[in-house]
Write an enzyme that holds these catalytic residues in place. Structure first.
Site, PDB file in Angstrom:
ATOM      1  CE1 TYR A   1      -3.040  -3.247   1.251  1.00  0.00           C
ATOM      2  CE2 TYR A   1      -4.100  -1.713  -0.262  1.00  0.00           C
ATOM      3  CZ  TYR A   1      -4.056  -2.954   0.349  1.00  0.00           C
ATOM      4  OH  TYR A   1      -5.018  -3.896   0.060  1.00  0.00           O
TER       5      TYR A   1
ATOM      6  NE  ARG B   1      -2.964  -0.215  -5.104  1.00  0.00           N
ATOM      7  CZ  ARG B   1      -4.195  -0.651  -4.809  1.00  0.00           C
ATOM      8  NH1 ARG B   1      -4.370  -1.506  -3.836  1.00  0.00           N
ATOM      9  NH2 ARG B   1      -5.216  -0.205  -5.490  1.00  0.00           N
TER      10      ARG B   1
ATOM     11  CD  GLN C   1     -16.557  -1.773  -7.204  1.00  0.00           C
ATOM     12  OE1 GLN C   1     -16.364  -2.957  -6.968  1.00  0.00           O
ATOM     13  NE2 GLN C   1     -16.889  -1.328  -8.407  1.00  0.00           N
ATOM     14  CG  ASN C   2     -11.692   3.326  -8.051  1.00  0.00           C
ATOM     15  OD1 ASN C   2     -11.774   2.110  -8.226  1.00  0.00           O
ATOM     16  ND2 ASN C   2     -11.957   4.218  -8.996  1.00  0.00           N
TER      17      ASN C   2
ATOM     18  CG  ASP D   1      -8.388   6.633  -7.022  1.00  0.00           C
ATOM     19  OD1 ASP D   1      -8.374   5.813  -7.957  1.00  0.00           O
ATOM     20  OD2 ASP D   1      -9.284   7.491  -6.887  1.00  0.00           O
TER      21      ASP D   1
ATOM     22  CG  HIS E   1     -13.821  -1.855  -1.890  1.00  0.00           C
ATOM     23  ND1 HIS E   1     -13.752  -2.287  -3.192  1.00  0.00           N
ATOM     24  CD2 HIS E   1     -14.918  -2.444  -1.351  1.00  0.00           C
ATOM     25  CE1 HIS E   1     -14.756  -3.114  -3.425  1.00  0.00           C
ATOM     26  NE2 HIS E   1     -15.496  -3.223  -2.323  1.00  0.00           N
TER      27      HIS E   1
ATOM     28  N   GLY F   1     -16.218   1.813 -15.254  1.00  0.00           N
ATOM     29  CA  GLY F   1     -14.877   1.304 -14.946  1.00  0.00           C
ATOM     30  C   GLY F   1     -14.842   0.205 -13.919  1.00  0.00           C
ATOM     31  CB  THR F   2     -16.711  -1.504 -11.714  1.00  0.00           C
ATOM     32  OG1 THR F   2     -16.699  -2.670 -10.884  1.00  0.00           O
ATOM     33  CG2 THR F   2     -18.143  -1.116 -12.048  1.00  0.00           C
ATOM     34  CB  SER F   3     -14.808  -6.387 -13.756  1.00  0.00           C
ATOM     35  OG  SER F   3     -14.492  -6.552 -12.367  1.00  0.00           O
TER      36      SER F   3
HETATM   37  N1  APR Z   1     -12.208   3.315 -19.003  1.00  0.00           N
HETATM   38  C1  APR Z   1     -13.281   2.637 -18.530  1.00  0.00           C
HETATM   39  N2  APR Z   1     -13.220   1.358 -18.077  1.00  0.00           N
HETATM   40  C2  APR Z   1     -12.018   0.764 -18.146  1.00  0.00           C
HETATM   41  C3  APR Z   1     -10.855   1.394 -18.631  1.00  0.00           C
HETATM   42  C4  APR Z   1     -10.990   2.740 -19.077  1.00  0.00           C
HETATM   43  N3  APR Z   1      -9.941   3.436 -19.564  1.00  0.00           N
HETATM   44  N4  APR Z   1      -9.809   0.513 -18.549  1.00  0.00           N
HETATM   45  C5  APR Z   1     -10.321  -0.630 -18.018  1.00  0.00           C
HETATM   46  N5  APR Z   1     -11.640  -0.492 -17.782  1.00  0.00           N
HETATM   47  C6  APR Z   1     -12.584  -1.453 -17.217  1.00  0.00           C
HETATM   48  C7  APR Z   1     -12.248  -2.906 -17.477  1.00  0.00           C
HETATM   49  O1  APR Z   1     -12.778  -3.315 -18.733  1.00  0.00           O
HETATM   50  C8  APR Z   1     -12.965  -3.583 -16.302  1.00  0.00           C
HETATM   51  O2  APR Z   1     -14.322  -3.846 -16.609  1.00  0.00           O
HETATM   52  O3  APR Z   1     -12.544  -1.293 -15.828  1.00  0.00           O
HETATM   53  C9  APR Z   1     -12.906  -2.523 -15.203  1.00  0.00           C
HETATM   54  C10 APR Z   1     -11.873  -2.824 -14.142  1.00  0.00           C
HETATM   55  O4  APR Z   1     -12.282  -3.993 -13.472  1.00  0.00           O
HETATM   56  P1  APR Z   1     -11.414  -4.497 -12.220  1.00  0.00           P
HETATM   57  O5  APR Z   1      -9.959  -4.457 -12.571  1.00  0.00           O
HETATM   58  O6  APR Z   1     -12.040  -5.772 -11.756  1.00  0.00           O
HETATM   59  O7  APR Z   1     -11.629  -3.349 -11.123  1.00  0.00           O
HETATM   60  P2  APR Z   1     -12.872  -3.165 -10.158  1.00  0.00           P
HETATM   61  O8  APR Z   1     -14.129  -3.597 -10.807  1.00  0.00           O
HETATM   62  O9  APR Z   1     -12.798  -1.786  -9.635  1.00  0.00           O
HETATM   63  O10 APR Z   1     -12.531  -4.194  -8.960  1.00  0.00           O
HETATM   64  C11 APR Z   1     -13.438  -4.200  -7.875  1.00  0.00           C
HETATM   65  O11 APR Z   1     -11.939  -5.686  -6.726  1.00  0.00           O
HETATM   66  O12 APR Z   1      -9.864  -6.360  -6.004  1.00  0.00           O
HETATM   67  C12 APR Z   1     -10.990  -5.680  -5.650  1.00  0.00           C
HETATM   68  O13 APR Z   1     -11.045  -4.041  -4.008  1.00  0.00           O
HETATM   69  C13 APR Z   1     -10.698  -4.246  -5.330  1.00  0.00           C
HETATM   70  O14 APR Z   1     -12.189  -2.355  -5.573  1.00  0.00           O
HETATM   71  C14 APR Z   1     -11.622  -3.464  -6.265  1.00  0.00           C
HETATM   72  C15 APR Z   1     -12.680  -4.484  -6.624  1.00  0.00           C
END
Ligand code: APR
Length: 230
Positions: free
Chosen positions: A55, A58, A88-89, A91, A106, A173-175
């Site tokens: 951390y 980061r 969820q970020n 930052d 988070h 921006g989240t999966s």
């Molecule tokens: N613009 C928009 N989306 C984007 C970009 C971009 N430039 N680049 C990547 N992505 C998308 C990817 O396609 C994906 O769907 O952002 C998403 C990132 O997914 P993850 O890496 O799984 O991140 P996140 O969903 O925030 O993870 C959730 O998992 O590990 C834990 O605590 C951690 O908060 C985090 C949580």
């Protein structure tokens, strides 16, 4: 004013140079998540120095990063909507872009608390490292104010209420891979308009309008579209 909630993930900070978790070359490709992001690793296996270093790295990167146009566009929406950001970020880029109502599901990289103290005793530490021996006034080892896997998400109810009252939900921006945060999309009320901004396809049982763009482009497109309807 209509209520608008932004549910953001690592992808909104990708264009600020901050790695996502699950993209190729993402954080979890380079670090064993069970060693650096779980409560067990800290409290049961005592990997405190490893976790603090993870951390600290980061936090230093965040110090040198800047909000991008997507964060700024989210902040700009406050002119037109009653905006809540549920991120969820860990930052602080939403705040640095000007967003004034941010829920961190988070935790926050720029905060720390005693390792056995209540979640809400966390204090600001800015971008300082936390080391073994960094202690609270009461002499308790400091830990990162991050919600690790295996820990509760104290801000979840607050975020769920915001989503439940939203007229518009923007998922960016989240999966949607990690619960309970990902489950927030199921709290929307009837008639809530749901948009998802992501260059890739994201699977969810919730119906949404997919803006298949990176966040800086998609957030601008959506903002321009939404403010036409005001
Ligand atoms: N613009 C928009 N989306 C984007 C970009 C971009 N430039 N680049 C990547 N992505 C998308 C990817 O396609 C994906 O769907 O952002 C998403 C990132 O997914 P993850 O890496 O799984 O991140 P996140 O969903 O925030 O993870 C959730 O998992 O590990 C834990 O605590 C951690 O908060 C985090 C949580």
């Amino acid at each position: 004013m209509e209520k608008l909630v932004v549910l953001s993930g690592a992808g909104i900070s990708a264009e600020s140079g901050i790695k996502t978790f699950r993209d190729s070359d993402g954080l979890w490709e380079n670090y064993p998540v069970e060693e650096v992001a779980t409560a067990d690793s800290w409290y049961s296996y005592g990997r405190k120095a490893l976790m603090l270093d993870f951390y600290n790295q980061r936090r230093r990167q965040l110090r040198d990063a800047a909000p991008n146009l997507a964060h700024k566009t989210v902040a700009d929406l406050e002119k037109y909507f009653d905006v809540t950001v549920a991120t969820q970020n860990i930052d602080n880029l939403h705040e640095r872009a000007g967003s004034t109502n941010v829920i961190h599901l988070h935790g926050e990289l720029t905060k720390a608390r005693g390792e056995y103290s209540d979640y809400y005793t966390a204090q600001d530490i800015g971008y300082q490292d936390i080391l073994i021996g960094s202690k609270t006034a009461k002499g308790e080892q400091l830990r990162p104010h991050i919600v690790w896997f295996g820990e509760a998400v104290p801000e979840l109810d607050k975020a769920a209420r915001a989503v439940g009252n939203a007229d518009i939900l923007v998922i960016v921006g989240t999966s949607l891979a990690v619960y309970p945060a990902a489950g927030l999309v199921h709290y929307t009320k009837t008639g809530c308009r749901v948009y998802l901004i992501d260059p890739k396809d994201v699977s969810s049982s919730v119906r949404f309008t997919h803006i298949k763009e990176k966040a800086t482009v998609g957030m601008q497109q959506l903002r321009n579209q939404l403010i036409k309807t005001i």
